[in-house]
Design a protein around this motif. Structure first.
Motif, PDB file in Angstrom:
ATOM      1  N   LYS A 128       2.119   6.685  -6.979  1.00  0.00           N
ATOM      2  CA  LYS A 128       1.005   7.724  -7.177  1.00  0.00           C
ATOM      3  C   LYS A 128       1.410   9.037  -6.833  1.00  0.00           C
ATOM      4  O   LYS A 128       1.050   9.778  -7.844  1.00  0.00           O
ATOM      5  N   GLU A 129       1.782   9.348  -5.637  1.00  0.00           N
ATOM      6  CA  GLU A 129       2.359  10.474  -5.295  1.00  0.00           C
ATOM      7  C   GLU A 129       3.413  11.031  -6.356  1.00  0.00           C
ATOM      8  O   GLU A 129       3.457  12.087  -6.854  1.00  0.00           O
ATOM      9  N   MET A 138       1.874  11.748  -9.859  1.00  0.00           N
ATOM     10  CA  MET A 138       0.667  12.411  -9.955  1.00  0.00           C
ATOM     11  C   MET A 138       0.660  13.700 -10.688  1.00  0.00           C
ATOM     12  O   MET A 138      -0.274  14.332 -11.294  1.00  0.00           O
ATOM     13  N   ALA A 144       0.872  -1.224   0.127  1.00  0.00           N
ATOM     14  CA  ALA A 144       0.136  -0.112   0.112  1.00  0.00           C
ATOM     15  C   ALA A 144       0.827   1.143  -0.114  1.00  0.00           C
ATOM     16  O   ALA A 144       0.717   2.096  -0.607  1.00  0.00           O
ATOM     17  N   VAL A 145       1.946   1.186   0.875  1.00  0.00           N
ATOM     18  CA  VAL A 145       2.740   2.362   0.758  1.00  0.00           C
ATOM     19  C   VAL A 145       3.252   2.450  -0.439  1.00  0.00           C
ATOM     20  O   VAL A 145       3.796   3.694  -1.045  1.00  0.00           O
ATOM     21  N   GLN A 146       4.024   1.351  -1.118  1.00  0.00           N
ATOM     22  CA  GLN A 146       4.533   1.495  -2.600  1.00  0.00           C
ATOM     23  C   GLN A 146       3.699   2.166  -3.479  1.00  0.00           C
ATOM     24  O   GLN A 146       4.136   2.814  -4.291  1.00  0.00           O
ATOM     25  N   LYS A 147       2.280   1.849  -3.346  1.00  0.00           N
ATOM     26  CA  LYS A 147       1.313   2.286  -4.533  1.00  0.00           C
ATOM     27  C   LYS A 147       1.228   3.671  -4.128  1.00  0.00           C
ATOM     28  O   LYS A 147       1.017   4.529  -5.083  1.00  0.00           O
ATOM     29  N   ALA A 148       1.076   4.230  -3.033  1.00  0.00           N
ATOM     30  CA  ALA A 148       0.926   5.641  -2.574  1.00  0.00           C
ATOM     31  C   ALA A 148       1.981   6.354  -2.897  1.00  0.00           C
ATOM     32  O   ALA A 148       1.968   7.695  -3.592  1.00  0.00           O
ATOM     33  N   GLU A 149       3.209   5.903  -2.842  1.00  0.00           N
ATOM     34  CA  GLU A 149       4.402   6.678  -3.235  1.00  0.00           C
ATOM     35  C   GLU A 149       4.533   6.791  -4.900  1.00  0.00           C
ATOM     36  O   GLU A 149       4.804   7.851  -5.285  1.00  0.00           O
TER      37      GLU A 149
END
Length: 150
Positions: A40-41, A44, A33-38
């Motif tokens: 995306k960030e 973005m 989840a952290v890897q996906k959020a990073e």
């Protein structure tokens, strides 16, 4: 860091019965989840720029389709349409029959357009398409210009 994770009783029993390590599974899920959020960030701002560029091409494509439809609508109305056809299409009067109405002048127009340009392809009739909106507008402009002279 120590934290608590809530599991419904039924799930907790299944996890225990299968010998699944809650800590390991939770850590792995959180890493993903952290890897996906990073990711995306990180992308973005680029994604927003790509979306903006693509939106501009949509607008350009729609404008071009509407302009081409308008050009064809004017040509058909001036050179091919009968009074009744032009009246119906300009006012967008619905046909009373369930079958699609094909007018001889439209068939002639299409044949002439194809003979002049082998790549010519008129989109399927759809009142919501930019091409047909332009076509209807072109027909209506011709009809409004000529109706007082009839």
């Amino acid at each position: 860091m120590k934290t608590s994770v809530y599991l419904p009783d039924a799930l907790a029993e299944q996890v225990k019965a299968h010998g699944i390590s809650i800590s390991e599974v939770t850590q792995e899920a959180l890493r993903q989840a952290v890897q996906k959020a990073e990711l995306k960030e990180k992308f973005m701002s680029d994604i927003h720029a790509v979306a903006e560029r693509l939106r501009a091409t949509i607008d350009a494509d729609l404008t071009a389709a509407r302009a081409k439809g308008h050009e064809h609508g004017v040509k058909w109305a001036k050179e091919y349409a009968t009074f009744g056809e032009l009246l119906k299409i300009s006012l967008r009067v619905e046909s009373e029959s369930d079958e699609e109405e094909v007018w001889p002048s439209v068939e002639t127009f299409l044949a002439d357009m194809r003979s002049g340009d082998k790549t010519f392809s008129m989109p399927r009739p759809d009142d919501d398409s930019p091409y047909w909106q332009g076509f209807f507008d072109g027909c209506a402009e011709v009809f409004l210009a000529v109706q007082d002279l009839l």
